[in-house]
Write an enzyme that holds these catalytic residues in place. Structure first.
Site, PDB file in Angstrom:
ATOM      1  N   LYS A  72      13.602  93.506  26.507  1.00 51.69           N
ATOM      2  CA  LYS A  72      14.565  92.769  25.677  1.00 51.69           C
ATOM      3  C   LYS A  72      13.906  91.563  25.025  1.00 51.69           C
ATOM      4  O   LYS A  72      14.050  91.328  23.823  1.00 51.69           O
ATOM      5  CB  LYS A  72      15.755  92.357  26.549  1.00 51.69           C
ATOM      6  CG  LYS A  72      16.844  91.614  25.852  1.00 51.69           C
ATOM      7  CD  LYS A  72      18.204  91.921  26.467  1.00 51.69           C
ATOM      8  CE  LYS A  72      18.465  91.212  27.774  1.00 51.69           C
ATOM      9  NZ  LYS A  72      18.914  89.815  27.596  1.00 51.69           N
ATOM     10  N   SER A  73      13.190  90.766  25.825  1.00 52.97           N
ATOM     11  CA  SER A  73      12.563  89.549  25.284  1.00 52.97           C
ATOM     12  C   SER A  73      11.600  89.897  24.152  1.00 52.97           C
ATOM     13  O   SER A  73      11.567  89.222  23.112  1.00 52.97           O
ATOM     14  CB  SER A  73      11.774  88.826  26.383  1.00 52.97           C
ATOM     15  OG  SER A  73      12.632  88.329  27.360  1.00 52.97           O
TER      16      SER A  73
ATOM     17  N   ARG B 113      27.704  78.758  27.068  1.00 57.28           N
ATOM     18  CA  ARG B 113      26.350  78.473  27.574  1.00 57.28           C
ATOM     19  C   ARG B 113      25.721  77.254  26.880  1.00 57.28           C
ATOM     20  O   ARG B 113      25.978  76.983  25.708  1.00 57.28           O
ATOM     21  CB  ARG B 113      25.479  79.731  27.429  1.00 57.28           C
ATOM     22  CG  ARG B 113      26.027  80.845  28.325  1.00 57.28           C
ATOM     23  CD  ARG B 113      25.170  82.061  28.323  1.00 57.28           C
ATOM     24  NE  ARG B 113      23.876  81.816  28.911  1.00 57.28           N
ATOM     25  CZ  ARG B 113      22.876  82.694  28.888  1.00 57.28           C
ATOM     26  NH1 ARG B 113      23.039  83.866  28.297  1.00 57.28           N
ATOM     27  NH2 ARG B 113      21.736  82.410  29.447  1.00 57.28           N
TER      28      ARG B 113
ATOM     29  N   SER C 220      11.553  76.864  30.413  1.00 55.63           N
ATOM     30  CA  SER C 220      12.433  77.745  29.643  1.00 55.63           C
ATOM     31  C   SER C 220      11.679  78.324  28.461  1.00 55.63           C
ATOM     32  O   SER C 220      11.282  77.606  27.537  1.00 55.63           O
ATOM     33  CB  SER C 220      13.658  76.978  29.140  1.00 55.63           C
ATOM     34  OG  SER C 220      14.305  77.752  28.135  1.00 55.63           O
TER      35      SER C 220
ATOM     36  N   ASP D 190      15.289  86.321  36.103  1.00 56.78           N
ATOM     37  CA  ASP D 190      16.348  87.284  35.781  1.00 56.78           C
ATOM     38  C   ASP D 190      16.557  88.313  36.893  1.00 56.78           C
ATOM     39  O   ASP D 190      17.492  89.119  36.827  1.00 56.78           O
ATOM     40  CB  ASP D 190      16.018  88.011  34.464  1.00 56.78           C
ATOM     41  CG  ASP D 190      16.112  87.070  33.271  1.00 56.78           C
ATOM     42  OD1 ASP D 190      16.762  85.996  33.394  1.00 56.78           O
ATOM     43  OD2 ASP D 190      15.532  87.385  32.216  1.00 56.78           O
TER      44      ASP D 190
HETATM   45  C1  S3P Z   1      14.250  84.679  28.089  1.00 62.51           C
HETATM   46  C2  S3P Z   1      14.024  83.539  28.828  1.00 62.51           C
HETATM   47  C3  S3P Z   1      14.727  83.238  30.081  1.00 62.51           C
HETATM   48  C4  S3P Z   1      15.449  84.456  30.629  1.00 62.51           C
HETATM   49  C5  S3P Z   1      16.193  85.213  29.566  1.00 62.51           C
HETATM   50  C6  S3P Z   1      15.218  85.700  28.510  1.00 62.51           C
HETATM   51  C7  S3P Z   1      13.485  84.890  26.847  1.00 62.51           C
HETATM   52  O1  S3P Z   1      15.695  82.226  29.843  1.00 62.51           O
HETATM   53  O2  S3P Z   1      16.322  84.091  31.677  1.00 62.51           O
HETATM   54  O3  S3P Z   1      16.879  86.318  30.101  1.00 62.51           O
HETATM   55  O4  S3P Z   1      13.440  86.021  26.330  1.00 62.51           O
HETATM   56  O5  S3P Z   1      12.887  83.917  26.357  1.00 62.51           O
HETATM   57  P1  S3P Z   1      15.297  80.650  29.855  1.00 62.51           P
HETATM   58  O6  S3P Z   1      14.417  80.397  28.702  1.00 62.51           O
HETATM   59  O7  S3P Z   1      16.601  79.933  29.734  1.00 62.51           O
HETATM   60  O8  S3P Z   1      14.635  80.407  31.166  1.00 62.51           O
END
Ligand code: S3P
Length: 441
Positions: A27-28, A128, A172, A323
């Site tokens: 996904k990321s 959020r 983050s 996650d």
């Molecule tokens: C993500 C970063 C994480 C993760 C999220 C996906 C990303 O969040 O929990 O599901 O794709 O950059 P945070 O950046 O808030 O830690």
């Protein structure tokens, strides 16, 4: 938005898992491939794309900004990049659905545009926190307004942002990525320092698009004004989706369960380390590294049933497994002895408050536990009770409790599972193929 057939899972107790399977694309990485592809000059070809609702929301938002995105096949995408200055003003607020990553990264992408925009989302996303992204962008000169720190996010386009030196208060990747996206269009050199490394997909992918990025000790630095050159992105299968089967394998793989083509970026695979510390038998078979700057590492992962014991989770491993905590808590609930997680406050601001939602469900399964302000204490149980569990619309909570059924004495029913389609379309079918006795109702 729903799994075929409806919005509930019924999972019969027991069973075992085995065989070979893969899971949908990361996904990321899929979000980032779409966004960088849009900002690049030329056509970017994405294979292994996650055709889940979250990434489709990103694709639609980019289309709303005038980017031509084609999807010749479910998992193949062609993004006709418009270049750094080619995005067009949207006609309406951009709806990011359930996707926190999409909204936060889009804030960085939209802040330096020559037009205004508004970002909205579903009920969960509208609750959020967005201020954590707005603050560093405002330091760069961006004009961003949230509603008491939450969406809708209103962005007054400001084409002349200034690069900043920023020390992230929490690890983050979303904040880091938003600042990098804005930094691409800013004047000067952006410096970012993280307390603990978070996922580095943006940095790796910027390299693949031809952007020079320097690692200076614990900081990264990037000169503004660099152009992106279109490229090919091969998205590996999502470790965070594989995680459900890693735990299922630890609980019930009497014969090996092999997960193929999984992204094993070390900033993501903290769960492997945690499960190994609990006694898990997990073996990695890395694929040969393909070319390009900083490509994503990929492996097949083999897991066998193992007698797990409880652990105290080192805080330093939390960002790399952030996650995976819903399903990690299920592993802890089925382990011998006690497991303690502290320093995981971030879990309270995910798609649901994952500490609270998991605590309620674990209680229903008869698992002794204590909800802490920033974590969870769990005493593992021999077998779990059956229950009807509310996932609170959180995809990872829904899938975690489906895995718990492998050790239950009675059926587990899980409500409000439509959002599983945000990250793992077809989960029920894949899980059934592995051996879970799951029906989507
Ligand atoms: C993500 C970063 C994480 C993760 C999220 C996906 C990303 O969040 O929990 O599901 O794709 O950059 P945070 O950046 O808030 O830690």
């Amino acid at each position: 938005m729903s799994e075929p057939g409806g919005a509930r899972y019924r999972v019969k107790p027991g069973g075992s898992v085995s065989g070979t399977l893969t899971v949908p694309g990361d996904k990321s990485i899929s979000h980032r491939a779409l966004m960088l592809g849009a900002l690049a000059e030329g056509d970017t070809h994405i294979s292994g794309f996650l055709a889940g609702e979250d990434c489709l929301a990103t694709a639609r938002a980019l289309q709303g900004l005038g980017v031509h995105v084609e999807r010749p096949q479910d998992t193949q995408v062609l993004v006709h990049g418009v270049g750094a200055n080619g995005l067009a003003a949207p006609q309406a607020p951009l709806d990011m659905g359930n996707a926190g990553t999409a909204m936060r990264l889009m804030m960085g992408l939209l802040a330096p545009q020559k037009f205004d925009s508004t970002l909205v989302g579903d009920a969960s996303l509208m609750r959020r926190p967005m201020e954590r992204v707005a603050v560093p962008l405002q330091m760069m000169g961006a004009r961003i307004h949230t509603h008491e720190g939450r969406p809708p996010v209103q962005i007054r386009g400001t084409p002349h942002l200034r690069a900043i030196h920023y020390s992230l208060p929490v690890a983050s990747a979303q904040v880091k990525s938003a600042v990098l996206l804005a930094g691409l269009a800013a004047s000067g050199r952006t410096h970012l320092t993280e307390p603990v490394p978070s996922r580095d997909h943006t940095e790796r992918m910027l390299g693949a698009f031809g952007v020079q990025l320097a690692h200076e000790g614990r900081s990264i630095a990037m000169e503004g004004g660099q152009r992106l050159r279109a490229t090919q992105v091969s998205v590996p299968a999502d470790f965070s989706s594989a995680a459900f089967f890693l735990v299922a394998g630890c609980l019930a793989a009497d014969r090996p369960l092999t997960l193929t083509n999984i992204g094993v970026n070390p900033t993501r695979t903290g769960l492997i380390e945690l499960l190994r510390r609990m006694g898990a038998d997990i073996r990695l078979h890395p694929h040969a590294v393909s070319g390009g700057p900083n490509p994503e590492p990929v492996a097949d992962i083999e897991v066998r049933r193992s007698a797990l014991h409880g652990i105290t989770v080192p805080e330093a491993l939390i960002p790399a497994s952030i996650d995976e905590f819903p399903v990690f808590f299920i592993a802890a609930a089925c382990a011998s002895g006690e497991t303690l997680v502290r320093g995981a406050l971030e879990l309270r601001v995910k798609e649901s408050d994952r500490l609270a939602t998991m605590a309620v469900g674990l209680g229903q399964l008869g698992v002794e536990h204590q909800l802490l302000p920033d974590g969870l204490w769990i005493r593992g149980a021999e077998g779990l009770s059956g229950a009807t569990i509310d996932s609170c619309g959180d995809h990872r909570i829904a899938m975690a409790f489906a895995v718990a059924a492998l050790r239950a004495r009675a059926p587990i029913e899980i409500r409000d599972v439509a959002n599983v389609a945000t990250s793992f379309p077809g989960f029920a079918g894949t899980a059934r193929g592995a051996g879970l006795r799951i029906e989507a109702l």
